[in-house]
Design an enzyme around this catalytic site. Structure first.
Site, short mmCIF file in Angstrom:
data_model
loop_
_atom_site.label_atom_id
_atom_site.label_comp_id
_atom_site.label_asym_id
_atom_site.label_seq_id
_atom_site.Cartn_x
_atom_site.Cartn_y
_atom_site.Cartn_z
CG HIS A 103 -1.78 -1.00 1.55
ND1 HIS A 103 -1.41 -2.15 2.20
CD2 HIS A 103 -3.10 -1.12 1.31
CE1 HIS A 103 -2.47 -2.93 2.34
NE2 HIS A 103 -3.51 -2.33 1.80
CG ASP B 76 1.72 -0.92 3.42
OD1 ASP B 76 0.92 -0.57 4.29
OD2 ASP B 76 1.48 -1.78 2.54
C1 XUL Z 1 -7.53 -6.60 4.37
C2 XUL Z 1 -6.77 -6.99 3.16
C3 XUL Z 1 -5.96 -5.91 2.53
C4 XUL Z 1 -5.89 -5.98 1.04
C5 XUL Z 1 -5.15 -4.82 0.40
O1 XUL Z 1 -8.24 -7.63 4.95
O2 XUL Z 1 -6.79 -8.13 2.75
O3 XUL Z 1 -4.68 -5.98 3.08
O4 XUL Z 1 -5.29 -7.15 0.60
O5 XUL Z 1 -5.66 -3.59 0.78
#
Ligand code: XUL
Ligand code: CO
Length: 437
Positions: A101, A104
């Protein structure tokens, strides 16, 4: 590259008889199964958020895990060190891909401009590390759920100014994913839903969610990003109800808004079970609709009702997952991303290796088992026989839309009671068990 994981060397394949926990017993990257190497079957990816940023915080307690790369004079220096630690980890583990992300990898600044410039700096560093190591980006995404501005949703927020902020963040995340040569981009709507319908205009929210995705598709085309878009279903958590509930709800939504050709699904095991389905069900539903794009591998705890995101170890789950993937011709742009975290009490850096090695070996066993089921052919033969009536001239007439209720009534009157045949579930289960090793 300084060593943040000094106790661990490159993880090697040592075979099933090895007693070394820091070695693969089943995952042999170059070994070919059904004409493809294990590495190409899986396209394993490590997620940045749990593996490097997950420090054991839970709703009842503070962080329990301290990482050497977090010791730094500034948040940006810590972010740089974390990126170096991440590439050391990917290289030693021997995975080809990673996922992140935006927030992150680089800290959020006090303005959007500052956040973007932080991101640019860290992305330049990541790009260098990618070219030094050959490790590639499976997908990028934007965190549209942590900051308080998103508490009532991102694209489904009642306030269009929040929609604008989310759009700006995704625009930037798409640009950096493109810059890093990402094979895909994920939309996970953790705050796109409602806590109570009493304060919610569902019709407007769904329209806005679709408008947002159309804008993302337009922007993707504008900048020439060729990566695959994925939507990641999850029924709830953190929000009481999330619109992307499961693969079926996502498909209905995409079809309703003309988005079905622009997105595929990123199926996560623990999200499937939260929705009251098996992992296998969500994968199979996606496959038969040609929507299976990528997988977030993990597992829940059958005794707990929440998203525990544990590393996958269940050989039935990994076998059935690989069976669906083999039947669907495998990953194209997607891969198998470990969206999983070590437990709060696992605060040793080596625990990260044990966790991923365990997961990769479990999938390697799943792949071997699934290949065995396909080569053996008995399950396929039984299923073929079960539906054989549909291959007869009569069955084909129905499937091809050549007859209607009148002719079918005539047929039923002439032929009397149909045979009542066993579904043989126990036989199928026995054959599955025969394959599990
Ligand atoms: C949350 C989840 C996230 C997504 C990406 O449950 O799975 O980490 O994979 O935003
Ligand atoms: Co996920």
């Amino acid at each position: 590259m300084s060593a943040y994981f000094p106790d661990v060397n490159k993880i090697k394949f040592e075979g099933p008889d090895s007693s070394n926990p820091l070695a693969f017993k089943h995952y042999d990257a170059k070994k070919k199964i059904l004409g493809k190497t294990m590495a190409d079957h899986f396209r394993f990816s490590v997620c940045y958020w749990h593996t490097f940023k997950g420090l054991g915080r839970d709703p009842f307690g503070v962080e329990t895990i301290a990482r050497a790369y977090d010791h730094a004079p500034s948040p940006m220096k810590a972010a740089e060190q974390t990126m170096e630690a991440a590439f050391e980890f990917f290289t030693k583990l021997g995975v080809d891909f990673w996922c992140f992300h935006d927030r992150d990898i680089a800290p959020e600044g006090s303005t959007l401009r500052e956040s973007n410039s932080n991101l640019d700096q860290i992305v330049a560093h990541a790009k260098q590390l990618q070219s030094d190591t050959g490790i590639k980006l499976l997908w990028g995404t934007a965190c549209l759920f942590a900051h308080p501005r998103y508490m009532s949703g991102a694209s489904t927020n009642p306030n269009p100014e929040v929609f604008a902020h989310a759009a700006a963040q995704v625009k930037k995340a798409l640009e950096v994913t493109h810059e890093l040569g990402g094979a895909g981009y994920v939309f996970w709507g953790g705050r796109e839903g409602y806590e109570t319908l009493l304060n919610t205009n569902m019709e407007r929210e769904l329209d806005h969610l679709a408008q947002f995705l159309h804008m993302a598709v337009d922007y993707k085309n504008e900048i020439g990003f060729k990566g695959q878009f994925y939507i990641e279903p999850k029924p709830c958590e953190p929000t009481k109800h999330q619109y992307d509930f499961d693969a079926a709800a996502c498909l209905a939504f995409l079809l309703n808004y003309g988005l079905e050709n622009d997105l595929k699904f990123n199926i996560e095991a623990n999200h499937a079970t939260l929705a009251g389905h098996t992992f296998h069900h969500e994968l199979e539903f996606s496959r038969v609709h040609d929507m299976l794009g990528s997988v977030d591998a993990n597992r829940g705890d059958p005794m707990l009702g929440w998203d525990t995101d544990q590393f996958p170890l269940d050989l039935y789950d990994t076998t059935l997952c690989m069976l669906t993937l083999l039947r669907g011709d495998g990953f194209k742009t997607g891969g198998l991303n470990f969206d999983a975290k070590v437990r709060r009490q696992s605060n040793d850096p080596n625990d990260l290796f044990y966790a991923h090695i365990g997961g990769m070996d479990s999938f390697a066993r799943g792949l071997k088992n699934a290949a065995k089921i396909i080569r053996d052919g008995r399950i396929d033969k039984l299923v073929g026989e079960r539906y054989a009536g549909w291959d007869s001239a009569f069955g084909k007439k129905i499937e091809n839309g050549k007859i209607g209720f009148r002719e079918l009534e005539q047929y039923a009157l002439e032929h009397g009671e149909p045979a009542i045949v066993s579904g043989q579930q126990e036989l199928y289960e026995l054959l599955l068990n025969d394959a599990i090793e």
